[in-house]
Motif scaffolding. Structure first.
Motif, short mmCIF file in Angstrom:
data_model
loop_
_atom_site.label_atom_id
_atom_site.label_comp_id
_atom_site.label_asym_id
_atom_site.label_seq_id
_atom_site.Cartn_x
_atom_site.Cartn_y
_atom_site.Cartn_z
N ALA A 238 -9.20 -3.54 6.71
CA ALA A 238 -7.66 -3.75 6.47
C ALA A 238 -6.81 -3.20 7.69
CB ALA A 238 -7.51 -2.91 5.29
N MET A 239 -7.30 -2.24 8.51
CA MET A 239 -6.50 -1.59 9.55
C MET A 239 -6.25 -2.58 10.64
SD MET A 239 -7.30 2.50 10.49
CE MET A 239 -7.01 2.63 11.86
N PHE B 249 -6.10 -1.81 0.51
CA PHE B 249 -5.76 -1.04 1.52
C PHE B 249 -4.64 -1.74 2.31
CE2 PHE B 249 -9.97 0.65 1.23
CZ PHE B 249 -9.87 2.01 1.26
N PHE C 201 -0.07 4.44 1.21
CA PHE C 201 -0.73 5.41 1.78
C PHE C 201 -1.09 5.09 3.29
CE2 PHE C 201 -4.37 2.95 1.86
CZ PHE C 201 -4.45 2.47 0.41
N THR C 202 -1.29 6.25 4.30
CA THR C 202 -1.15 5.74 5.63
C THR C 202 -2.55 5.22 5.89
OG1 THR C 202 -0.08 7.96 5.68
CG2 THR C 202 -0.74 6.79 7.60
N LEU C 203 -2.47 4.22 6.64
CA LEU C 203 -3.86 3.44 6.83
C LEU C 203 -4.37 3.95 8.32
CD1 LEU C 203 -5.49 1.45 5.37
CD2 LEU C 203 -4.44 -0.43 6.42
N LYS C 204 -4.93 5.15 8.37
CA LYS C 204 -5.38 5.58 9.69
C LYS C 204 -6.57 6.29 9.62
CE LYS C 204 -2.76 9.29 11.13
NZ LYS C 204 -3.83 10.35 11.06
N ILE D 176 -7.47 7.92 1.12
CA ILE D 176 -8.30 6.60 1.30
C ILE D 176 -9.22 6.70 0.41
CG2 ILE D 176 -9.82 5.55 2.78
CD1 ILE D 176 -7.19 5.18 4.04
N ASP E 215 -12.16 5.13 14.99
CA ASP E 215 -13.33 3.99 14.70
C ASP E 215 -13.66 3.63 16.18
OD1 ASP E 215 -12.76 3.97 11.82
OD2 ASP E 215 -11.18 2.74 12.15
N LYS F 127 0.87 -1.28 -0.31
CA LYS F 127 0.00 0.02 -0.08
C LYS F 127 0.98 1.17 -0.05
CE LYS F 127 -0.33 -0.31 4.97
NZ LYS F 127 0.24 0.99 5.55
N ARG G 15 -11.45 0.07 4.77
CA ARG G 15 -10.35 0.40 5.59
C ARG G 15 -10.22 0.12 6.93
NH1 ARG G 15 -10.39 2.99 9.66
NH2 ARG G 15 -12.10 4.70 9.04
N PHE G 16 -11.35 -0.04 7.59
CA PHE G 16 -11.55 -0.55 9.02
C PHE G 16 -10.99 -2.00 9.03
CE2 PHE G 16 -13.56 -3.03 12.32
CZ PHE G 16 -13.45 -2.18 13.51
#
Lengths: 511, 511
Positions: free
Chosen positions: B154-155, B388, A68-71, B116, A78, A66, B151-152
């Motif tokens: 994946a994170m 992601f 990009f920043t996954l945040k 994102i 969340d 990936k 995204r959730f």
């Protein structure tokens, strides 16, 4: 998502479309609009070309890294399933109390026209999130739920001059986030407001009653509701000799007394805000005063000569009578050090403070320990609607509960891992092979009868694997079928608590 | 909000503070920070000076005219109390069904990091709302709930590889709003998704079952769930001779068949997208086909030679078996014209169409009348999480219900004026004077016993005025007290439906 190839194809299509339009002598602005689209596509294609980790590869599932920043954005987070189970319980508890008092709910957009929010929050206006100007109106994310409510009342003319409404929704502040202290940039507020011209102090008293009822229902432990009155504060400032133009700035100094000692606040008044030392000292003799109903007499004796203060004192006398009828006096502290920062309050103000006991087994280190501070606050704001509607004012009184604080208090008292996030009542299990559709049919029957049920998405699972799910998800009942049960047209129901089983005939409803 | 005077005072305070810092040889950057604040205050003061209708006047309640537009931003609206009562009923109905299937809920922020969302929506990316760059991260309002969910997942690494979750929340699209058609820039979506590696078609079948259950529970009238499979579409395109790079663009042309006739779609394929006429005609022979389970055999006969198509056909065979077990086949239409615009679908796709009957007393003008179109849609998207998380993919399947469409269908069936927005059960009334606190005490008793109750915020109201409120607010019971009742320690309870009264002794609980 489009892959590079697809975008390239779109570029070809768009090029052909423009050529066709030109050939047909289409209007210039139409052609220009299509050319704009083409340029956008070309820009999009360029990002693929310059980026080897683009979507094309990810889409093709080649396992590229990936890029990009996954945040989540700063100051936001969340909430997972277990956290949400706790939060939804908080929301539902609050709604139940609010509805008990006849409140309805209205919903307003997450963003407002920027000009609606401008000039409502003083220095804090810099914390407002603006939307980008993408060719349209200038909008901002709402900063609280009070201004949108006042805008709604003002917009709806005479139709909503009287309304009791609640609103549980997210608000946005570009503040320095502090996750540890439950301070976020996106957070939920629960507001209850009463708009309308009514008998003095009657809605105010019900608001305080609702504060008590809500905080009691939320089971956050002991709490105190501090009460004061803007007119008493103003009268006191006048009496002590504060110049009128310094009322608000001295008031905001007093507001700091819940976090700072008097010496510090006095210093701010004298050194920073230029108040004569003797005036500050006079204020000091008042702001240490707190108590119950008897404070009214004390204040009348001290400030009786001041007309503004007397207006406030008379309000408070009436309020105390009503609070007695509503059985709230036990939670009240009439506290002259309460000032509340927001400028729009005009009458009674209040703030609930949670007094959490020290953690079990630990000694309390100081008086302040366990005091998580304000969990709820509000007051009377009679002029805010008038700011939107010109000459028509609608008096309002309301309060807000800070859900994030409540959430962090409750999390201290429970183990999040043990929260049951789903509500499944029955897990349909099988012994043996080829029973998938049989389990599906039983689930269908259960769902048809409004029973919450699940089964394992696996053709021939082992029984112990299925029981493990029951255990982990705290599902109270298991239905077990095997070839024998199917032949006899029965199911076995096992109570997961006492591990007892019953076998009952399976009667399918004919439709 | 600060008045001009207060800002001026703040400017004086700030000037003094800076002077003090300079005198104390404070660090340069600290002084600079304070100077910055001073300049902000001065800018704020300037807006008062140039604007005669500023907050100062409004705050002083002088009745000055408002100097801004009193509206919500374009494409957004307020929902009033009666509309919200209907909407909350919709949300609760949907939640009940979702929880019946074991779903939990998670909550994600309203805005995400811009990167994102980038590259997920193809051409529609231009409809994304960006937040202004106010010195921080670049963020955008969420466009749907699917990308934040992916995204959730994946994170959270391996923790949420398996999850059934629902989410009812607002999403944002800078589209051309059409209020009449229920198309807004801010609107609510209800999503249900299942993530995880499972037996083929089992979660897919449950999703379709949940669609049926939800739409049935919402009582929107008759509906059909169209089903198709991306691999069958791709196989069919391959079979008909569509070049691979044109699959998605031809697919998006097919997607228009629910609104446009074949002739128009064919024209788009041939003239705009450069497909040979005979290829388009071949596609034309397929996309008219729809039916039930028997379509699987029909397609196997036609497309059996195509490996991609056969993968889809085998999926569909299995799906049909499961849908039979779940009793959903009666709502299904296996429809080769269904393509769905979004590019991220990889397997089964579906879309529910509401078939509202013509309004009573009116003849149906055409087949399309009353057809409000798609109320729900979704499909399988196996690669989105992988975008992601790089090399870790998590297959997902889900669907979304468009609340605004459901809301407009239900509004057609009811009179909004007649909706009871509050839930008050008892109205506490008085006959005679001086009974305000007595009414308050009775309300307190009712609230203590979780009974929803109100009273009039007036000292000595007339009885008929109080009954008018009961009537208007549809409150089922009135409690009436007068001096006689108080003396005897009783209350009279009047059933507002049959107008019958009973007198019962008032026993107050001792606490």
């Amino acid at each position: 998502m489009a892959t590079a190839e697809e975008v390239k194809e779109q570029i070809n299509v768009q090029t052909a479309a423009i050529a066709a339009l030109k050939k047909a002598n289409a209007p210039k602005d139409q052609i220009q609009a299509e050319v704009k689209k083409l340029l956008d596509l070309k820009a999009q294609y360029k990002t693929f070309a310059t980026n080897n980790n683009g979507n094309q590869k990810a889409n093709a599932n080649t396992g590229s890294k990936k890029n990009f920043t996954l945040k989540t954005p700063k100051g936001t987070k969340d909430y997972n399933d277990k956290e949400m189970a706790v939060r939804e319980k908080i929301f539902n508890t609050i709604k139940t109390v609010f509805k008990r008092h006849g409140a309805v709910t209205i919903d307003t957009p997450v963003f407002e026209l920027k000009e609606i929010l401008m000039g409502k929050y003083g220095e804090d206006s810099k914390l407002i999130y603006d939307l980008q100007d993408q060719g349209g109106e200038l909008c901002s994310l709402r900063y609280d739920l009070t201004v949108p409510f006042a805008r709604f009342v003002a917009m709806n003319g005479s139709k909503y001059q009287n309304i009791k409404r609640y609103n549980i929704a997210k608000v946005y502040r570009r503040d320095q986030p502090s996750v540890a202290r439950g301070r976020m940039r996106e957070f939920v507020q629960c507001d209850f407001d009463i708009a309308g011209v009514y008998e003095p102090m009657v809605p105010d008293a019900e608001i305080v009653r609702i504060m008590k009822e809500t905080l009691t229902a939320l089971e956050i432990g002991d709490f105190t509701i501090k009460i004061n009155h803007r007119k008493i504060l103003d009268g006191m400032f006048e009496f002590c000799g504060v110049p009128k133009e310094k009322f608000r700035t001295i008031s905001s100094a007093v507001d700091k007394l819940d976090k700072a000692p008097w010496e510090e606040v006095r210093k701010e008044m004298v050194e920073l805000k230029g108040l004569p030392a003797e005036v500050a000292d006079k204020i000091g003799t008042f702001v240490v005063c707190k108590g119950g109903r008897e404070m009214c007499d004390f204040l009348e004796e001290k400030l009786g000569s001041n007309a503004t203060a007397m207006e406030g004192i008379n309000d408070m006398k009436l309020l105390m009578t009503y609070l007695e009828a509503f059985d709230v006096l036990d939670k009240i502290s009439f506290d002259l050090s309460l000032a509340r920062g927001l400028d729009y309050y005009t009458g009674v103000i209040y703030e609930a403070v949670s007094i959490a006991p020290p953690e079990s087994g630990k000694k309390k280190k100081s008086d302040d320990e366990g005091n998580v501070g304000s969990v709820s606050g509000g007051g009377r704001y009679d002029n805010l609607v008038g700011m939107f509607s010109g000459n028509r004012t609608v008096p309002c009184v309301g309060f807000s509960i800070g859900v994030e604080r409540i959430f962090s208090i409750l999390l201290r008292k429970m183990k999040l891992e043990e929260v049951k996030a789903n509500e499944v009542q029955v897990y349909v299990c099988s012994v043996g092979k080829g029973l998938l559709t049989e389990k599906m049919k039983i689930c269908k029957e259960l769902w048809d009868n409004d029973i919450k049920a699940e089964f394992m998405y696996k053709a021939d699972p082992k029984l112990d694997k299925q029981f493990q799910v029951c255990e982990r998800e705290k599902i109270p009942y298991a239905i077990i079928i095997g070839n024998e049960e199917i032949e006899k047209q029965v199911v076995k129901i096992k109570d997961q608590t006492n591990k007892e089983s019953v076998v009952i005939p399976l009667e399918r409803k004919k439709k």
